[in-house]
Enzyme design. Structure first.
Site, PDB file in Angstrom:
ATOM      1  N   HIS A   1       0.808  -1.351   0.067  1.00  0.00           N
ATOM      2  CA  HIS A   1       0.012  -0.097   0.206  1.00  0.00           C
ATOM      3  C   HIS A   1       0.871   1.160  -0.052  1.00  0.00           C
ATOM      4  CE1 HIS A   1       0.685   0.999   4.345  1.00  0.00           C
ATOM      5  NE2 HIS A   1       0.444  -0.254   4.601  1.00  0.00           N
TER       6      HIS A   1
ATOM      7  N   CYS B   1       2.474  -5.179   6.637  1.00  0.00           N
ATOM      8  CA  CYS B   1       2.568  -4.972   5.223  1.00  0.00           C
ATOM      9  C   CYS B   1       3.549  -4.345   4.670  1.00  0.00           C
ATOM     10  CB  CYS B   1       0.999  -4.073   5.150  1.00  0.00           C
ATOM     11  SG  CYS B   1      -0.588  -5.082   5.519  1.00  0.00           S
TER      12      CYS B   1
END
Length: 341
Positions: free
Chosen positions: A240, A259
């Site tokens: 992301h 992440c």
């Protein structure tokens, strides 16, 4: 892939000695020969040789034989071979590695804090931020099948308990400041946000906060930034954007909760969509982003994603590169090898 780590004895030469002549001979020679008694030019050549060595081994490029550079030079040949062995072993854990030049895939090297999108023999690379030592990014093989522009962030349980709850107890206005809404678990469509002021956060327990769903809406403060790249997996890991850009300036980028934060998410989205959908213009990607509405784009053909941990690899010319074993995966694997003897 950065898996071309067939035996290269160039590195062995680099570890035999720590004197200046060793450093000069272990890196690329200058393009022109310099007189041996020309101290100024020899010093410049030595400085460049040290910097090149440092760049290849993830050491600040200062041109000085500091402690980290000396430690790298002092590695023995058996130690280097052991490191190569652990990396080769980890490659065996992947089931489907690309074999054709025209194949496309995304490769994250956790140990190198880097991300690459390979397609049609082209390499689009960028820096990446990965998980902290406490919340490590896992190795995995998955398939990217959709992108989300202006995504919501549904806050994971671990972050709720360990990060959000302590902040709420200190600042009751924290949710409003960060554009976070709360919903009951029996409201899966998230149609009726709750009033955060109606909840006693001061006495809220770790179990109590898990009775609610927390969603951060799209916007400048959203932790996922403007885009997320989804490859379904059972650990809820994805790539992301991020509003925190300063982290990319660090040499060691261990800062996420697991992440992967991409340095150039908008460019990555454009490259992926242009390759996998009908020809995509930068204007279309810009329109998605400026709409301020969540927009999901499904790919016609999923893209393989490899989250790897490579502390040693070789480039196309056979030069060895190395990175620190930040998660101690090499150490654990070597211990396993020894126990099997």
């Amino acid at each position: 892939m950065q898996n071309n780590i067939a035996m290269s004895w160039q590195w062995a030469d680099e570890t035999e000695d720590m004197n200046q002549s060793s450093v000069v001979t272990t890196t690329e020679p200058p393009k022109e020969d310099h007189p041996i008694d020309d101290s100024i030019e020899r010093k410049a050549s030595l400085d460049q040789a040290i910097r090149t060595f440092q760049q290849r081994h993830h050491i600040n490029e200062e041109g000085v034989l500091g402690l980290k550079t000396r430690a790298q030079l002092a590695l023995s040949v058996p130690e280097i071979i052991a490191s190569i062995r652990t990396n080769l072993e980890r490659w065996r854990w992947f089931q489907h590695l690309p074999t054709e030049l025209n194949q496309q895939y995304i490769e994250v090297n956790i140990a190198n804090f880097s991300l690459r999108y390979i397609h049609d023999a082209q390499n689009f690379s960028m820096k990446a931020v990965v998980g902290t030592l406490q919340r490590q990014t896992p190795m995995m093989e998955a398939s990217l099948n959709h992108l989300v522009f202006n995504p919501y962030w549904r806050i994971p349980k671990t972050i709720l308990v360990q990060d959000i709850l302590p902040k709420l107890k200190k600042d009751l206005n924290y949710l409003n400041q960060h554009n976070i809404k709360i919903f009951n678990l029996n409201d899966p469509q998230e149609r009726q946000p709750l009033d955060p002021n109606s909840i006693d956060w001061k006495s809220m327990s770790a179990q109590g906060i898990l009775k609610y769903r927390f969603r951060q809406d799209a916007g400048a403060t959203n932790a996922l930034g403007a885009i997320k790249f989804m490859f379904p997996n059972n650990q809820d890991i994805y790539i992301h954007d991020t509003p925190v850009r300063s982290t990319f300036a660090r040499t060691t980028r261990l800062a996420s909760s697991g992440c992967i934060r991409a340095e150039k998410p908008k460019e990555l989205a454009f490259h992926i969509l242009n390759r996998n959908q009908s020809p995509t213009t930068q204007a279309l990607v810009k329109n998605y982003l400026q709409s301020n509405q969540q927009h999901v784009v499904w790919l016609k053909d999923p893209i393989p994603v490899y989250l790897t941990y490579q502390t040693v690899w070789a480039d196309e010319s056979g030069r060895i590169f190395s990175r620190p074993d930040v998660y101690k995966y090499d150490t654990k694997l070597l211990d396993l090898f020894r126990n099997q003897l």
